[in-house]
Write a protein that holds these residues in place. Structure first.
Motif, PDB file in Angstrom:
ATOM      1  N   THR A   1     -13.432  -0.673 -23.195  1.00 41.65           N
ATOM      2  CA  THR A   1     -12.878  -1.422 -23.158  1.00 41.65           C
ATOM      3  C   THR A   1     -13.052  -2.475 -21.562  1.00 41.65           C
ATOM      4  O   THR A   1     -14.010  -1.411 -20.792  1.00 41.65           O
TER       5      THR A   1
ATOM      6  N   TYR B   1     -16.078   6.960 -32.684  1.00 45.58           N
ATOM      7  CA  TYR B   1     -14.397   6.100 -32.458  1.00 45.58           C
ATOM      8  C   TYR B   1     -14.693   6.195 -31.456  1.00 45.58           C
ATOM      9  O   TYR B   1     -13.424   6.505 -30.472  1.00 45.58           O
TER      10      TYR B   1
ATOM     11  N   ILE C   1     -14.597   0.156 -30.621  1.00 45.19           N
ATOM     12  CA  ILE C   1     -14.816   1.266 -31.170  1.00 45.19           C
ATOM     13  C   ILE C   1     -15.989   1.115 -31.652  1.00 45.19           C
ATOM     14  O   ILE C   1     -16.123  -0.129 -32.315  1.00 45.19           O
TER      15      ILE C   1
ATOM     16  N   GLY D   1     -11.620  -5.128 -25.791  1.00 45.48           N
ATOM     17  CA  GLY D   1     -11.619  -3.435 -26.465  1.00 45.48           C
ATOM     18  C   GLY D   1     -12.085  -3.675 -27.614  1.00 45.48           C
ATOM     19  O   GLY D   1     -12.097  -4.719 -28.425  1.00 45.48           O
TER      20      GLY D   1
ATOM     21  N   THR E   1     -13.964   5.113 -27.516  1.00 48.04           N
ATOM     22  CA  THR E   1     -13.458   2.962 -27.102  1.00 48.04           C
ATOM     23  C   THR E   1     -14.557   2.709 -25.522  1.00 48.04           C
ATOM     24  O   THR E   1     -14.962   3.089 -24.879  1.00 48.04           O
TER      25      THR E   1
ATOM     26  N   ARG F   1      -9.064   1.353 -33.059  1.00 46.60           N
ATOM     27  CA  ARG F   1      -7.790   0.182 -32.349  1.00 46.60           C
ATOM     28  C   ARG F   1      -7.680  -0.957 -33.454  1.00 46.60           C
ATOM     29  O   ARG F   1      -9.023  -1.553 -34.558  1.00 46.60           O
TER      30      ARG F   1
END
Length: 818
Positions: free
Chosen positions: A51, A47, A65, A63, A49, A806
């Protein structure tokens, strides 16, 4: 069968509608991949992230994860991007002005923890309580308001697909043949049901529900397995959580976790103390029959229980990072419990015309004490090649239980007062050794193998004194020795959208069941192969289907084997069977998972065939107590059981302030078996236990954020009626409520919950034995419970190292390569 056809049609229709409802998505031309790990321990970060911001067009952002292996895959367009990799309490890593002209692998990205952030930032992001994965479900305990101040039994009873009856027996999709692991190891408790009621819920991080395990896991448990994972701090520096709770009936507890982590080591401890009263009640109304089924007499029995318990549960451990790739972990667990149980039984007797005759009162005073000590050690070696790993585990435990009972017996039609004294002393030792090795072979494939040795010894010393005179028919010493050696191998690979996992497990069992006083010795040796096969197909980016097969075993243990047990009732007696053989299960499971932004849908169709299945039978033993026949309940190997069913689980977040989780399970059960016993007149009595039954179970959980950031959670559960070989159980509805509010700048949380709002959680059953007895019974292990709790956190986020994915995405996890 008609019901099955209807439900199967509805299931297929539902899957079709879901497939049609999938929105069209524009596929990006390029894919950016890579892996994110923790710099010190090299552990993959789930998890994290990723971007991508276009330097020329700031509004163009892509983006994603990382999954449970720390890997990510982000769809993007061509251009120049600033790439940012972030994780809670870690220093972000940024790749400036990266030119993307083709699909790119960024390699391994290491993140370093930032201890200063812990004192400054509290992150409100929250992982869902239930994560749905293709081969398992993961239940995150910290987000469930219902279990604050409760025990592991309360935790399990809030998990999709899992049920805990009022006696504490755990079932998975309606099947009680469940293997329970703690941190991946079998529980070392003598009585697992009681142990689950002693461990505080606050010590649990999460629970994994695996309905069809691969050969990597123990073959024990035809219905699947539950892996209870305990909390262990991970953040840099000193951090911890403390929880205090009070309740009515009395439920006072205090627990806490403390962690201190530096570059070379990690110290952690969890401590918990509780003082509880679990009052319960039961009734059994019986009509005793003559051979022609006419009424002989009646007896109505009621029980009131006061279960007082004082327990302590604690552990201390450390991780020693010997190098960047080598970690040594040691943990010591200690658990102690003192119990005081008063079981007050009233038996009202009536003649054949239901005219009152007299009353008998039996009071069972029980004094219990248990102690458990366990030391476990683990070596983990990560090699240079990603996924190349060796782990070595050892666990050594000692457990002792002592239960002393004094039973008084007095009737209104006599001045004589009877006194029974029982003593049940159990001692158990268990040594476990395990080695697991994983070797990646090329891209998208891996080979793994391992060994496990599980060696245990349990001695039960049970004795009865009746009115000052020893009762040899209820006195014995049962010695149970079990030695299981196992080898397993798995090979998995991925071809395009197909994943395959083939495995086999070999287990050699050597079991001694010795009754020392009666000099009855019994040895059972058997060696078996347990194959497993898994296939997965990725229908789309958010849709997968699977089919799996495994072979499982259930070995009889403990109370099922011990022919000498308690005498709280003198007419309804449980008696174990030391000659029970293991039951074998062939299990097949078809799974389907579909995800949208706000919705995750998971369903499965499953079937089990179990040979030599255990079945509890009731029969008179020929004795009479005040004119009432004594009924013995005992387990036997009753031929073959077939079980077919389907279930579905939905995670739905219609709004940011509202989350819904529902689970539905329907199953059809068919038993094919006969039983014959010899009655008091030395005549054989034949009983046909063939029966067919359907049942269902459903649970709905709603979590709403009210104004002023007050969280409100509701759990509603219904267990449908089910026919049994000698009667049936009736349907039961129950509901739980909980509220919580963060205070002290989100460092503290106050919670209020009500377990069993309507005081309706009971086991209600009907039993009919032609020519013997027709009875109705209810049993409530614990009455309605009200709890208040306060949680305080320092230097740790509310949801440690957790971030909501996300786009509603969650990785499939599990054993599949790729």
């Amino acid at each position: 069968m008609k019901k099955i056809k209807i439900i199967s049609t509805l299931l297929l229709l539902c899957c079709s509608l879901l497939a049609l409802a999938q929105p069209n998505q524009t596929r990006a031309k390029l894919v950016i991949t890579g892996t994110v790990i923790e710099k010190t321990s090299k552990i993959p970060l789930e998890y994290a992230t990723i971007t991508l911001k276009n330097t020329k067009n700031p509004k163009q952002i892509f983006g994603g994860i990382t999954d449970n292996k720390g890997t990510f895959s982000v769809d993007a367009a061509a251009g120049e991007f600033d790439i940012i990799v972030e994780f809670i309490s870690f220093k972000p890593t940024e790749i400036k002005a990266k030119q993307i002209t083709a699909s790119t692998n960024l390699g391994t990205i290491s993140l370093e923890e930032d201890a200063t952030q812990l004192n400054e930032v509290v992150v409100r992001a929250e992982k869902t309580t239930v994560e749905i994965k293709l081969d398992k479900k993961v239940y995150n305990v910290g987000n469930d308001l219902m279990v604050k101040g409760g025990t592991v039994s309360d935790v399990l009873d809030n998990i999709p697909s899992v049920s805990v009856d009022i006696e504490g027996n755990v079932s998975l999709r309606g099947n009680e043949n469940v293997r329970i692991l703690i941190d991946g190891r079998p529980s070392n408790a003598i009585n697992i049901t009681e142990a689950l009621r002693l461990i505080p819920a606050d010590a649990i991080d999460k629970v994994e529900v695996i309905t069809n395990p691969s050969a990597r896991y123990d073959a024990e448990g035809g219905g699947g397995l539950l892996n209870i994972i305990l909390k262990k701090g991970k953040n840099q520096g000193v951090n911890g959580t403390f929880i205090g709770a009070v309740g009515d009936p009395k439920n006072n507890s205090l627990s806490g976790t403390l962690n201190y982590k530096e570059k070379e080591f990690n110290l952690f401890t969890t401590q918990g103390y509780s003082n509880r009263n679990n009052p319960g009640n039961a009734l059994t109304n019986s009509r005793y029959l003559n051979s022609d089924n006419t009424t002989r007499n009646y007896m109505n029995e009621t029980r009131e229980n006061e279960r007082l318990n004082e327990s302590y549960n604690g552990n201390f451990g450390f991780d020693w990072f010997l190098s960047k790739s080598f970690t040594w972990t040691n943990i010591i667990n200690y658990r102690r419990s003192l119990g005081d149980n008063t079981d007050n039984v009233f038996q009202n007797y009536y003649d054949a015309n239901n005219v009152y005759d007299y009353t008998r009162n039996r009071i069972n005073y029980e004094d219990s004490k248990s102690k458990n000590v366990e030391y476990s050690t683990n070596f983990t070696k990560n090699f240079k090649k990603e996924g190349h790993k060796l782990t070595i585990d050892g666990s050594f435990s000692s457990n002792s239980d002592r239960n002393l009972a004094y039973i008084t017996d007095q009737a209104t039609n006599t001045s004589v007062i009877g006194l029974d004294e029982t003593s049940n002393i159990q001692k158990q030792s268990r040594n476990l050794f395990q080695l697991d090795y994983i070797y990646p072979i090329g891209k998208g494939s891996q080979f793994e193998f391992g060994y496990k040795g599980d060696f245990s010894k349990n001695t039960t010393d049970y004795s009865v004194i009746n009115d000052g005179i020893p009762a040899p028919e209820f006195t014995n010493i049962l010695e149970y020795k079990e030695k299981v050696n196992a080898l397993y191998a798995n090979y998995g690979f991925k071809v395009n959208k197909f994943s395959f996992l083939f495995g086999t497990r070999w287990e050699d069992s050597d079991i001694d069941i010795n009754q020392l006083v009666t000099e009855d010795y019994n040895n059972k040796k058997y060696a078996n192969f347990f194959p497993s096969v898994f296939f997965t197909y990725e229908i789309g980016e958010q849709t997968s289907a699977s089919i799996s097969y495994s072979r499982r075993i259930q070995r009889p243990r403990g109370r099922q084997l011990n022919p000498f047990n308690n005498l709280s009732s003198n007419v309804n007696i449980f008696q174990g069977n030391p000659d029970l053989d293991p039951a074998f299960t062939d299990a097949i499971d078809l799974g389907y998972i579909k995800r949208w932004n706000k919705l995750t849908f998971n369903t499965s169709l499953y079937g089990n065939k179990t040979t030599d299945v255990f079945q509890f039978v009731r029969r008179p033993n020929g004795d009479l107590q005040n004119g009432i026949p004594v009924i013995i309940s005992s387990p036997i190997n009753l031929a073959t059981e077939y079980r077919v069913g389907f279930e579905f689980t939905l995670n739905y977040s219609p709004y940011k302030w509202w989350k819904l989780n529902s689970n539905f399970n329907f199953f059809y059960n068919e038993t094919d078996g006969d039983y014959t016993y010899i009655d008091i007149n030395n005549n054989p009595v034949y009983q046909n236990f063939d029966f067919k039954a359907t049942s269902w179970f459903t649970r709905l959980t709603s979590k709403i954020t009210l104004p002023y950031k007050i969280d409100w959670q509701t759990n509603a559960t219904y267990n449908g009626p089910q026919n049994q070989a000698q009667g049936k159980s009736l349907g039961v509805f129950s509901m739980n409520l909980a509220f919580s509010k963060d205070i002290l700048k989100d460092k503290g949380t106050v919670s209020f919950n009500i377990s069993d709002v309507f005081n309706s959680r009971k086991r209600i059953y009907e039993t009919y034995l032609p020519g013997q007895v027709d009875s109705y019974g209810e049993m409530q292990w614990r009455v309605r419970q009200i709890n208040f709790s306060f949680t305080y956190r320092f230097n740790v986020q509310k949801n440690e190292k957790e971030r909501k994915p996300r786009n509603g995405q969650q990785d499939d996890g599990g054993d599949f390569p790729g």
